[in-house]
Design an enzyme around this catalytic site. Structure first.
Site, PDB file in Angstrom:
ATOM      1  N   SER A 176      -9.595   8.487  -6.598  1.00  0.00           N
ATOM      2  CA  SER A 176      -8.280   8.740  -7.179  1.00  0.00           C
ATOM      3  C   SER A 176      -7.271   8.979  -6.068  1.00  0.00           C
ATOM      4  CB  SER A 176      -8.342   9.950  -8.111  1.00  0.00           C
ATOM      5  OG  SER A 176      -8.487  11.113  -7.327  1.00  0.00           O
ATOM      6  N   LYS A 177      -6.036   9.166  -6.477  1.00  0.00           N
ATOM      7  CA  LYS A 177      -4.916   9.308  -5.544  1.00  0.00           C
ATOM      8  C   LYS A 177      -5.171  10.327  -4.444  1.00  0.00           C
ATOM      9  CE  LYS A 177      -0.810   7.649  -7.777  1.00  0.00           C
ATOM     10  NZ  LYS A 177      -1.264   6.335  -7.350  1.00  0.00           N
ATOM     11  N   ARG A 178      -5.906  11.390  -4.799  1.00  0.00           N
ATOM     12  CA  ARG A 178      -6.026  12.421  -3.775  1.00  0.00           C
ATOM     13  C   ARG A 178      -6.922  11.992  -2.613  1.00  0.00           C
ATOM     14  NH1 ARG A 178     -10.662  15.519  -4.878  1.00  0.00           N
ATOM     15  NH2 ARG A 178     -11.497  14.630  -6.781  1.00  0.00           N
TER      16      ARG A 178
END
Ligand code: GLU
Length: 530
Positions: free
Chosen positions: A280-282
């Site tokens: 994911s984005k993180r």
């Protein structure tokens, strides 16, 4: 209801990729326009494309790659997302043969334009006793869920409306209450999903839910629309991400209830984040669009994504798209999840920049990044751009230093600007050299360079080495002073190739400025000592 395309034996290639019935391969990539194209989606699209345009066509079959937009969840639609998905796919070179923008024999390819088909299928299912209308309110469903949780049971619909007596059902209808259509999942027996990658997976029907097929807004859910369309569009093989595995038994039962043959099905391995879990984005960029703006080459991204789950052998890594089309087989796709490694992707990108694409090609791709940084005028990203010749020369010189195209402005900047960014004049004084000697050396080097033919790199080097001897300096000491004077940095590609690319005029100006700067610096230093 009418099928748009004739049904014929479905499984065309078996798990080992062998033709077992001479039927066209038709696969689809079916994104929902709820955001940008995630690399997991790009990988699914890639494997579908490779199967149709590569493996199937290599076997002499028609291989068709279809883009279908699954936009029936009206609450999650993002304006412009469909165009964004199409742009990203096009940029990757995953070109579809049928789709919402290009049409095709099974159009329309946007589910929101096909709602009547789903209604008809829902009615068929109700008529056959395979589905029922459910009038339960949100409140009731919520209450049921809370009670189930209190009893420690798994939450799920309690099938209240499945058993409604006909009079009660008629009363609900007469009252005009909103309803959904649910699938009457068989309560006993088992369902086997024959996954081409994983083999058979068996489910006990008693554990399956009565899923909603048609919502109260008249739009189908994913399950109904997906099954109806795969049938109507004559899809031969479903290849999708393995997060969809839990829906496969219900879809299998839906095909049976509708009396349709199910396409062959394969679930592609998930992409995991470094350290595990969902990417994911993180963890970093996940959207294809971001990799594009960060200067990744679509070929490098495709190559890397292909190897997240597929391998040709134990060692070959570089697979430009043509080679992927020649080599890909579904039989060599593994069911195990693969970890996304950003450093490895950068390595692939560097390989493509440095070894795979031509210098002309690289120059064209670098141009938009340079114009974005204001280093060259805007213009076409090809040989017709006024700066192409120079950027081509710089690309040849610097390609082994660029990991991404976005690195180009930083590396090419000092070749392209009139004035260097300010640098510390102390850097003009090589180690173990007195400032006054450095000044004299710079002056002499400026004069010698003015008389040299910079296009003759070897000749210039011979001259500068002779000058260093004359001045009693090591060649490296003199070269460092010239490097700083002409580039403003202590690191650059080979000095004489660099001087050549900067050109005699700018080299002359920069040497003169360096002499001035060092003189002023010397005065300041002396002044400070006083
Ligand atoms: N619309 C689904 C998605 O967004 C398609 C899943 C499938 O391919 O069946 O991924």
């Amino acid at each position: 209801m009418t099928a748009t395309a004739a049904q014929s034996p479905v499984t065309t290639l078996d798990e080992t990729g062998t033709v077992i019935a001479g039927r066209a391969v038709r696969v689809r990539f079916a994104p929902s326009p709820t955001g940008s194209l995630h690399i997991g989606g790009a990988k699914t699209a890639l494997f579908n494309w490779l199967f149709a345009h590569g493996e199937a066509r290599r076997q002499g079959l028609t291989g068709t790659f279809i883009l279908r937009v699954e936009d029936t969840d009206r609450n999650r639609l993002v304006p412009g997302a469909e165009e964004g998905l199409r742009d990203a796919l096009r940029w990757l070179g995953l070109i579809w043969d049928e789709g919402p923008d290009v049409g095709g024999p099974a159009e329309p390819y946007r589910q929101s334009e096909r709602t009547e088909t789903y209604l008809a299928a829902a009615e068929d299912l109700i008529a056959g006793g395979h589905a029922y209308r459910c009038y339960c309110t949100r409140d009731r469903l919520e209450r049921v869920r809370t009670e189930q949780q209190a009893r420690g049971e798994a939450p799920g619909y309690d099938r209240h409306c499945r058993a409604l007596p006909p009079e009660e059902r008629a009363a609900q209808e007469a009252a005009g209450l909103p309803s959904v259509v649910r699938f009457a999942t068989p309560r006993d027996g088992e369902t086997v999903v024959r996954d081409m990658i994983r083999g058979p997976i068996t489910y006990q029907n008693v554990n399956l839910e009565d899923l909603v097929l048609l919502k109260s807004d008249g739009y189908p859910t994913y399950h109904l629309a997906n099954v109806v369309d795969d049938h109507e569009m004559d899809i031969s093989h479903i290849m999708r991400g393995d997060e969809w595995i839990p829906t496969a038994p219900v879809h299998t039962l839906l095909y049976a209830a509708l009396g349709w043959e199910m396409p062959a099905i394969a679930h592609l391995p998930l992409i995991l984040a470094p350290g595990g879990g969902k990417l994911s984005k993180r963890h970093g960029s996940t959207a294809v669009e971001e990799f594009r703006t960060q200067g990744y080459l679509p070929e490098a991204l495709l190559n890397y994504l292909a190897l997240l789950g597929w391998s040709f052998d134990a060692s070959t890594e570089l697979f430009p798209p043509e080679r992927l089309l020649e080599s890909f087989t579904l039989a060599r796709v593994s069911p195990s999840p693969a970890t996304f490694d950003y450093a490895k992707l950068r390595w692939f990108n560097q390989q493509y920049i440095n070894h795979v694409i031509s210098v002309d090609d690289l120059a064209g791709r670098v141009l938009p990044f340079l114009s974005g940084a204001g280093l060259v005028p805007d213009g076409p990203a090809d040989a017709s751009h006024p700066a192409f010749g120079q950027v081509r020369e710089l690309s040849a010189l610097l390609k082994d230093r660029l990991e991404t195209l976005a690195d180009a402005p930083e590396h090419m900047r000092f070749f392209l600007v009139d004035e260097l960014d300010p640098y510390d004049p102390a850097l003009l004084v090589p180690k173990k050299v007195e400032p006054l000697d450095a000044l004299a050396a710079l002056e002499a080097a400026g004069t010698a360079l003015a008389g040299a033919d910079l296009a003759d790199e070897a000749g210039t080097e011979v001259k500068m080495r002779a000058l260093a001897d004359e001045l009693g300096l090591k060649a490296g000491q003199l070269f460092m002073a010239i490097r700083v004077a002409t580039t403003g940095r202590t690191q650059s590609p080979g000095l004489f190739a660099t001087l050549r690319a900067i050109g005699p005029e700018r080299v002359g100006e920069r040497m003169a400025r360096a002499v001035d700067a060092l003189r002023r610096h010397g005065d300041e230093v002396v002044g400070a000592d006083d």
